[in-house]
Scaffold this active site. Structure first.
Site, PDB file in Angstrom:
ATOM      1  N   HIS A 117      46.613  35.461  50.386  1.00 51.21           N
ATOM      2  CA  HIS A 117      46.358  36.104  49.090  1.00 51.21           C
ATOM      3  C   HIS A 117      46.579  37.605  49.102  1.00 51.21           C
ATOM      4  O   HIS A 117      46.280  38.269  48.105  1.00 51.21           O
ATOM      5  CB  HIS A 117      44.921  35.858  48.627  1.00 51.21           C
ATOM      6  CG  HIS A 117      44.577  34.429  48.391  1.00 51.21           C
ATOM      7  ND1 HIS A 117      44.704  33.824  47.165  1.00 51.21           N
ATOM      8  CD2 HIS A 117      44.125  33.471  49.229  1.00 51.21           C
ATOM      9  CE1 HIS A 117      44.319  32.568  47.257  1.00 51.21           C
ATOM     10  NE2 HIS A 117      43.966  32.324  48.501  1.00 51.21           N
ATOM     11  N   LYS A 132      38.896  43.262  36.102  1.00 55.65           N
ATOM     12  CA  LYS A 132      39.242  42.793  37.449  1.00 55.65           C
ATOM     13  C   LYS A 132      38.435  43.609  38.438  1.00 55.65           C
ATOM     14  O   LYS A 132      37.802  44.601  38.060  1.00 55.65           O
ATOM     15  CB  LYS A 132      40.737  42.968  37.711  1.00 55.65           C
ATOM     16  CG  LYS A 132      41.247  44.365  37.351  1.00 55.65           C
ATOM     17  CD  LYS A 132      42.746  44.517  37.514  1.00 55.65           C
ATOM     18  CE  LYS A 132      43.549  43.877  36.419  1.00 55.65           C
ATOM     19  NZ  LYS A 132      44.308  42.715  36.787  1.00 55.65           N
ATOM     20  N   ARG A 133      38.450  43.220  39.700  1.00 54.32           N
ATOM     21  CA  ARG A 133      37.781  44.042  40.708  1.00 54.32           C
ATOM     22  C   ARG A 133      38.367  45.450  40.699  1.00 54.32           C
ATOM     23  O   ARG A 133      39.536  45.651  40.343  1.00 54.32           O
ATOM     24  CB  ARG A 133      37.978  43.427  42.101  1.00 54.32           C
ATOM     25  CG  ARG A 133      36.976  42.351  42.426  1.00 54.32           C
ATOM     26  CD  ARG A 133      35.562  42.865  42.397  1.00 54.32           C
ATOM     27  NE  ARG A 133      35.220  43.529  43.635  1.00 54.32           N
ATOM     28  CZ  ARG A 133      34.390  43.020  44.539  1.00 54.32           C
ATOM     29  NH1 ARG A 133      33.786  41.873  44.332  1.00 54.32           N
ATOM     30  NH2 ARG A 133      34.132  43.685  45.654  1.00 54.32           N
ATOM     31  N   LYS A 146      45.021  48.380  42.097  1.00 56.26           N
ATOM     32  CA  LYS A 146      45.040  47.806  40.742  1.00 56.26           C
ATOM     33  C   LYS A 146      45.164  48.894  39.676  1.00 56.26           C
ATOM     34  O   LYS A 146      45.421  48.621  38.515  1.00 56.26           O
ATOM     35  CB  LYS A 146      43.786  46.964  40.514  1.00 56.26           C
ATOM     36  CG  LYS A 146      43.716  45.729  41.415  1.00 56.26           C
ATOM     37  CD  LYS A 146      42.458  44.919  41.134  1.00 56.26           C
ATOM     38  CE  LYS A 146      42.230  43.781  42.129  1.00 56.26           C
ATOM     39  NZ  LYS A 146      43.026  42.578  41.822  1.00 56.26           N
ATOM     40  N   THR A 196      45.413  36.307  38.194  1.00 59.11           N
ATOM     41  CA  THR A 196      45.159  35.108  37.407  1.00 59.11           C
ATOM     42  C   THR A 196      44.571  35.510  36.053  1.00 59.11           C
ATOM     43  O   THR A 196      44.750  34.785  35.067  1.00 59.11           O
ATOM     44  CB  THR A 196      44.194  34.148  38.141  1.00 59.11           C
ATOM     45  OG1 THR A 196      43.119  34.920  38.676  1.00 59.11           O
ATOM     46  CG2 THR A 196      44.890  33.422  39.255  1.00 59.11           C
ATOM     47  N   LYS A 215      45.242  34.155  32.134  1.00 60.99           N
ATOM     48  CA  LYS A 215      44.188  33.791  31.162  1.00 60.99           C
ATOM     49  C   LYS A 215      44.385  34.573  29.872  1.00 60.99           C
ATOM     50  O   LYS A 215      44.258  34.029  28.765  1.00 60.99           O
ATOM     51  CB  LYS A 215      42.805  34.101  31.746  1.00 60.99           C
ATOM     52  CG  LYS A 215      42.439  33.225  32.926  1.00 60.99           C
ATOM     53  CD  LYS A 215      41.245  33.783  33.704  1.00 60.99           C
ATOM     54  CE  LYS A 215      41.169  33.124  35.069  1.00 60.99           C
ATOM     55  NZ  LYS A 215      40.293  33.826  36.019  1.00 60.99           N
TER      56      LYS A 215
HETATM   57  C1  F58 Z   1      43.229  37.753  45.066  1.00 63.42           C
HETATM   58  N1  F58 Z   1      42.544  38.097  46.279  1.00 63.42           N
HETATM   59  C2  F58 Z   1      44.520  38.525  44.880  1.00 63.42           C
HETATM   60  N2  F58 Z   1      40.630  38.451  47.498  1.00 63.42           N
HETATM   61  O1  F58 Z   1      44.256  39.904  44.944  1.00 63.42           O
HETATM   62  C3  F58 Z   1      45.108  38.165  43.524  1.00 63.42           C
HETATM   63  O2  F58 Z   1      46.344  38.785  43.338  1.00 63.42           O
HETATM   64  C4  F58 Z   1      45.292  36.658  43.442  1.00 63.42           C
HETATM   65  O3  F58 Z   1      45.654  36.269  42.152  1.00 63.42           O
HETATM   66  C5  F58 Z   1      44.007  35.943  43.808  1.00 63.42           C
HETATM   67  O4  F58 Z   1      43.519  36.373  45.067  1.00 63.42           O
HETATM   68  C6  F58 Z   1      44.191  34.445  43.868  1.00 63.42           C
HETATM   69  O5  F58 Z   1      45.295  34.121  44.648  1.00 63.42           O
HETATM   70  C7  F58 Z   1      41.206  38.148  46.308  1.00 63.42           C
HETATM   71  O6  F58 Z   1      40.542  37.894  45.316  1.00 63.42           O
HETATM   72  C8  F58 Z   1      39.317  38.581  47.734  1.00 63.42           C
HETATM   73  O7  F58 Z   1      38.502  38.643  46.842  1.00 63.42           O
HETATM   74  C9  F58 Z   1      38.901  38.603  49.192  1.00 63.42           C
HETATM   75  C10 F58 Z   1      37.415  38.378  49.344  1.00 63.42           C
HETATM   76  C11 F58 Z   1      36.993  38.394  50.799  1.00 63.42           C
HETATM   77  C12 F58 Z   1      37.452  39.609  51.545  1.00 63.42           C
HETATM   78  C13 F58 Z   1      38.916  39.881  51.358  1.00 63.42           C
HETATM   79  C14 F58 Z   1      39.363  39.840  49.879  1.00 63.42           C
END
Ligand code: F58
Length: 811
Positions: free
Chosen positions: A363, A548-549, A554, A656, A660
Site C-alpha cells: 500500500h 483523509k489522514r 497528501k 479510496t 467514494k
Molecule cells: C493507504 N495506506 C494508502 N496505510 O495510502 C492509500 O493510497 C490506499 O488507497 C489505501 O492504503 C488502500 O490501499 C494506508 O492507509 C496505513 O494506514 C498504515 C497503517 C499502519 C502503519 C503504516 C500505514
C-alpha cells in the site's frame, strides 16, 4: 439446524415489522434486562441490534454448510486493521429490513435514525488500508467468496481527536464501553502464542522453540452479511488473555497487585491500535501485536484445513491467504515453522506450500513507511522466526543464482542489521499486488525493481474499490431514491449498471432532480456543520472537501495555501463576483507526527482569521470539524461538490476516498496519482480537473535539483501567502509559530507544494467558473456517478478471486 429445533425462519428478509417489534421487546427484557419505561437509547439500540443479528445467524450457518459441502477454497484476509464504522444500519440494509425496522421502532416510540447515530464507530484502523479491509469483507460476502477476515480486537480503537486552541489533542477511544452486540465470544477457539525464549535442537530441521512467555489468543466472531443476506462470512478478531488470571503464589503471599501483573501485561497486546501511519514504530509491542494475531490466525487456518484434509501438500488448493500490507508478513515464517517443527515436513517442502498460499498487497512506496525490524529485536522476540527468515533469505539467494540472476543487496531480506518485511513478504508470496495501475507500475520500476526482475510474473495489479452498499446506498438516501426511480436497484449488487445513467446526463429534468438530491444532502449537512465548525453552509455554495489522514505527501498544505491566496484575492478585488466556497478539512495526524500536527494548527488559525473577516463573508469559509471518522465521511461525501485529491504524483498508492466522492457526484480536482488516473480514464478528461506534475516529472524535477524558492519567487500570490504565514498574520499571539512550515517550504519542500501551486491555483479558478454553469457542472457530476461503477469493491474482489486466489465466487 432442524435437530436443535430452531424456529427462526431461514429466510433472512422475511420478517414483518410486528414480528421484529416483538423480538426487540423480548431482547430488551431478556437480553438487556430492562423494561420499556426505563430503557435508554442505547438499550433500544442493543435490543434492535440483537433482533437484527438473530436474522443473520441462520444464513451464517447455512453459508458455512455450503462451503463445507462443496469443499470450497477458502480465502483468509489477514489485516492489522479493519476500519468498520457502524454496523446497525448496514446490517439492516443488507437484510432488506429498513422499512420493517423503522416501523417496528416507531411502534415502540423510538426514532430509528437516532438509534443508528447512537452506535459508536468501530474504529479498528487508521485510514485507507483499514477501510479497504472493511470494504473487502463486505464484498466477499456480497459476491460469495468463502472468505474470513482475521485481525485484532483492540480494546481501544483509533484515538478521538479534539482541538485545544486549534491544536490536535488525542483522547483514548472506548468503543467497548457498552456491549458490542454484533460479536460472539469463542472461548473454545483459542491458541497459546509464545514470545522470546530460546531455540534448541528439537523436532524438524528448524529446531524447536521454547518461548519464555505465553499469552492466549481468544477469538471473537462477527458475522458479515452480504447483500440480501444470501451469504454471510466471518470476521474473527483475536483478543489477548493471560494464561493464568493470577500468579497464585504471589496472591497467597498477599501480593495482590503483583499477582495480577502478568495478566495485565498479557492483555496489553490487544489493548490499543497503533495510530502511526508515517514511520514504523521501533516498538516491541507492535511486533508482538503483529505476531500475536498472525500466529493465531495461521494456527486456526491449519486446524480448519486438517479437520477435513489429510495431505498438507493440498493446502494451496484449499487455502489462499492475503496479507494486507506487511504487518502480517511473519505469516510466512510462522507457517513454515508449524509445518516443519510440528508436522515434520522438510524446510523446502514447507516453503513451497507456504508460498503456494500466501499473497501480499503493498500500500505504499514511501521508504519511511516500509516496515523494517532490527534483526536484534526480531531475534529477541521471535528467535525461531529469525532463523527461518535467514533460511528463506539463503534459499532465495540460491534460487536466484541458479536462475542466473544473483540476488544483491536490493533483493536480500536481511541487510544493515534489519529484516525488510516488504522483501520477506514478496519472497514468501505467490502473488504481490499494487492497488492502482500507476502504483503497480511504480512498484515494478522502483522499490521492487530488483525483485521484479527476478520474478517478473509475481507483481500484479488490483485497483482498489469501495462497497456501494455503505458508500452510495447507505450514505446517500436522496440519490439512492432517484436512482431507484431512474434505473431500479440492480446497481447495488452490480455497480456497472450505473452506466444506464449516461444518457440521462443530457436530460435536463433528470439533471435537476440530481442537483436536488445533492442539495438535499447539503441541507441535511448544514446544521451539523454549523454545530461542529461554526460554519453556515448555503446550498448554493460550492462545498469543497479534503478528508483523509494528515500527511505531508497528501498536501493539505497546498489546499491551505490556495485558501490563503484566495482570501487575499477576494479582499483585494471585492468588486469581483467570486464563486462562494466552503472548504472542509477533515482528518487526524499521527500523535507523533509534528509537522502534520503543525499543519492542523495552521488550518485552524487560518480558518479563524478567514471566518471572522467580514470582507469575505458569504464567499469563503473554512471548516475543520474534529474527529474525522467513517461516520463523518458518510455525512460529508454525499454533500460534497468538489473532491480534493492533490497528493504529490507517485506517492498516493491509490486512494479510496477519491472513488467514494466521485461515486456520489463530486467532481475531482487532482493530480495524476494513484487511482485518480483511472478515474480520469473512466469519467473523461472533461469531467475532472487534473493539474500538476506527473510522477515522471516529479522524479525529473527532483533529479535536476528542485529549488522551491524559485517557484515562490515566480508566483506573487504564493509568495504573499507564505510571507503572511511567516510574519504571524494568522498567529499574532506567536508570530514564529509556523516557522518550521515556512522554512521547509522555502528551503526543501520535499513534496513539491510550491512546484504545483500555480497549476493548482489556475485549476481552482477554472472550477469557480465551471460552477457558474450549473447545468454543465451537474452533467459532469452525473457522468462521474454513471462511470464510476468500476470502482466497486465487488469488481476488486472478483479480480482477486480470479487472478490471485484462484477461488470461486458463488454468484
Ligand atoms: C493507504 N495506506 C494508502 N496505510 O495510502 C492509500 O493510497 C490506499 O488507497 C489505501 O492504503 C488502500 O490501499 C494506508 O492507509 C496505513 O494506514 C498504515 C497503517 C499502519 C502503519 C503504516 C500505514
Amino acid at each position: 439446524m432442524d435437530e436443535v429445533g430452531l424456529t427462526v425462519p431461514p429466510d433472512a428478509g422475511a420478517v414483518s415489522a410486528a414480528e421484529l417489534r416483538e423480538r426487540v421487546g423480548q431482547h430488551l427484557v431478556f437480553s438487556i434486562g430492562r423494561g420499556a419505561t426505563a430503557a435508554r437509547l442505547a438499550d433500544w439500540r442493543l435490543a434492535l441490534s440483537y433482533a437484527i443479528r438473530d436474522r443473520i445467524v441462520v444464513p451464517w450457518f447455512q453459508t458455512a454448510e455450503r462451503i463445507n459441502a462443496a469443499d470450497r477454497k477458502r480465502v483468509y484476509y489477514l489485516s492489522m486493521e479493519f476500519l468498520i464504522g457502524r454496523l446497525l444500519d448496514d446490517a439492516v440494509a443488507n437484510l432488506g429490513l429498513e422499512s420493517a425496522a423503522r416501523e417496528a421502532m416507531a411502534g415502540l416510540g423510538v426514532d430509528y435514525d437516532a438509534l443508528v447515530r447512537d452506535e459508536p464507530d468501530a474504529a479498528l484502523g487508521n485510514g485507507g488500508l483499514g477501510r479497504l479491509a472493511a470494504c473487502f469483507l463486505d464484498s466477499m460476502s456480497a459476491v460469495g467468496v468463502a472468505g474470513l477476515g482475521y485481525g485484532i480486537r483492540y480494546d481501544h480503537g483509533l484515538f478521538r481527536q479534539s482541538f485545544e486552541a486549534g491544536w490536535q489533542a488525542e483522547e483514548a477511544e472506548d468503543w467497548l464501553a457498552q456491549p458490542h452486540p454484533w460479536e460472539f465470544e469463542r472461548p473454545e477457539a483459542s491458541f497459546p502464542i509464545g514470545f522470546g525464549g530460546s531455540v534448541g535442537p528439537g523436532a524438524g530441521d528448524a529446531g524447536a522453540w521454547h518461548p519464555a512467555e505465553t499469552v492466549i489468543a481468544v477469538a471473537y466472531d462477527t458475522p458479515v452479511p452480504g447483500w440480501q443476506g444470501r451469504w454471510v462470512n466471518t470476521l474473527r478478531l483475536w483478543s489477548a488473555k493471560p494464561t493464568r488470571e493470577f500468579e497464585l503464589q504471589a496472591f497467597n503471599r498477599g501480593d495482590f497487585l503483583g499477582a495480577a501483573t502478568p495478566a495485565v501485561l498479557a492483555e496489553t497486546i490487544s489493548r490499543v491500535l497503533y495510530p502511526d501511519d508515517s514511520t514504523p514504530q521501533g516498538r516491541e509491542l507492535r511486533l508482538k501485536q503483529e505476531y500475536f494475531f498472525t500466529a493465531a490466525s495461521i494456527r486456526d487456518i491449519l486446524q480448519r484445513f486438517e479437520r477435513r484434509h489429510g495431505d498438507l501438500a493440498a493446502l494451496p488448493d484449499k487455502v489462499a491467504i492475503q496479507l494486507n500490507d506487511t504487518h502480517p508478513a511473519i505469516a510466512g515464517p510462522e507457517l513454515i515453522r508449524l509445518l516443519v517443527d510440528e508436522r515434520g515436513l522438510a524446510f523446502d517442502a514447507a516453503f513451497d506450500i507456504a508460498r503456494g498460499c500466501l499473497h501480499y498487497t503493498n500500500h505504499t512506496l514511501l521508504p519511511e513507511a516500509l516496515e523494517r525490524w532490527p534483526a536484534e529485536l526480531l531475534g529477541r522476540v521471535l528467535p525461531c522466526h529469525l532463523e527461518i527468515v535467514e533460511r528463506i533469505d539463503a534459499r532465495h539467494a540460491r534460487e536466484s543464482a541458479a536462475a542466473g540472476r544473483p540476488s544483491d543487496d536490493g533483493t536480500a531480506i536481511l541487510g544493515d542489521g534489519e529484516v525488510r518485511m516488504g522483501t520477506l513478504a514478496f519472497v514468501a508470496a505467490r502473488r504481490v499486488n499494487g492497488v492502482s495501475a500507476l502504483h503497480t507500475r511504480l512498484m515494478q520500476e522502483t522499490v521492487f525493481g530488483g525483485l521484479h526482475a527476478l520474478h517478473p510474473e509475481r507483481i500484479v495489479n488490483q485497483t482498489n474499490g469501495v462497497t456501494p452498499r455503505r458508500w452510495l446506498h447507505g450514505c446517500n438516501p436522496p440519490l439512492r431514491a432517484l436512482l431507484q426511480e431512474a434505473i431500479g436497484d440492480g446497481w447495488v449488487a452490480d455497480l456497472d449498471r450505473l452506466e444506464a445513467l449516461v444518457p440521462l446526463a443530457d436530460d435536463a429534468a433528470f439533471r435537476e432532480r440530481f442537483a436536488a438530491a445533492k442539495r438535499a444532502n447539503k441541507v441535511r449537512l448544514a446544521p451539523w456543520l454549523a454545530e461542529q465548525a461554526g460554519i453556515e453552509l448555503a446550498p448554493e455554495t460550492l462545498l469543497d472537501v479534503q478528508i483523509k489522514r494528515f500527511h505531508e505527501y497528501k498536501r493539505q498544505l497546498l489546499n491551505l495555501l490556495e485558501t490563503v491566496a484566495l482570501w487575499n484575492a477576494m479582499r483585494q478585488a471585492p468588486e469581483v463576483d467570486w464563486t462562494p466556497r466552503v472548504k472542509v478539512f477533515g482528518g487526524k495526524a499521527a500523535p507523533g507526527y509534528r509537522m502534520a500536527k503543525l499543519i492542523i494548527k495552521l488550518i485552524n488559525d487560518v480558518a479563524r482569521t478567514v471566518n471572522d473577516d467580514p470582507a469575505v463573508r458569504g464567499r469563503l469559509q473554512v471548516a475543520f470539524p474534529p474527529n474525522y471518522n467513517v461516520s463523518m465521511a458518510e455525512r460529508l461525501i454525499p454533500a460534497a461538490d468538489l473532491s480534493e485529491q492533490i497528493s504529490t504524483a507517485g506517492l498516493e498508492a491509490s486512494g479510496t476516498g477519491n472513488m467514494k466522492l466521485a461515486l456520489n457526484g463530486a467532481l475531482t480536482v487532482g493530480t495524476l496519482d494513484g487511482a485518480n488516473v483511472e478515474i480520469r480514464d473512466r469519467v473523461g478528461e472533461e469531467n475532472i480537473f487534473i493539474f500538476g506534475l506527473t510522477a515522471e516529472e516529479v522524479a525529473r524535477r527532483r533529479a535536476e535539483g528542485y529549488a522551491p524558492a524559485a517557484c515562490i519567487a515566480a508566483s506573487p500570490r504564493l509568495a504573499e501567502a507564505v510571507e503572511q504565514i511567516a510574519s504571524g498574520r494568522f498567529s499574532p499571539d506567536e508570530p514564529e509559530r509556523f516557522r518550521a512550515i515556512v522554512e521547509d517550504l522555502r528551503g526543501h519542500d520535499r513534496f513539491l507544494v510550491c512546484a504545483d501551486f500555480e497549476a493548482y491555483w489556475q485549476r481552482q479558478r477554472a472550477i469557480d467558473a465551471a460552477w457558474r454553469d450549473r447545468a454543465a457542472w451537474t452533467r459532469s457530476a452525473v457522468l462521474n456517478v454513471a462511470r464510476c461503477g468500476w470502482f466497486s469493491s465487488d469488481r476488486a474482489i472478483r479480480g482477486y478471486a480470479k487472478e490471485i486466489w484462484n477461488a470461486e465466487t458463488e454468484f
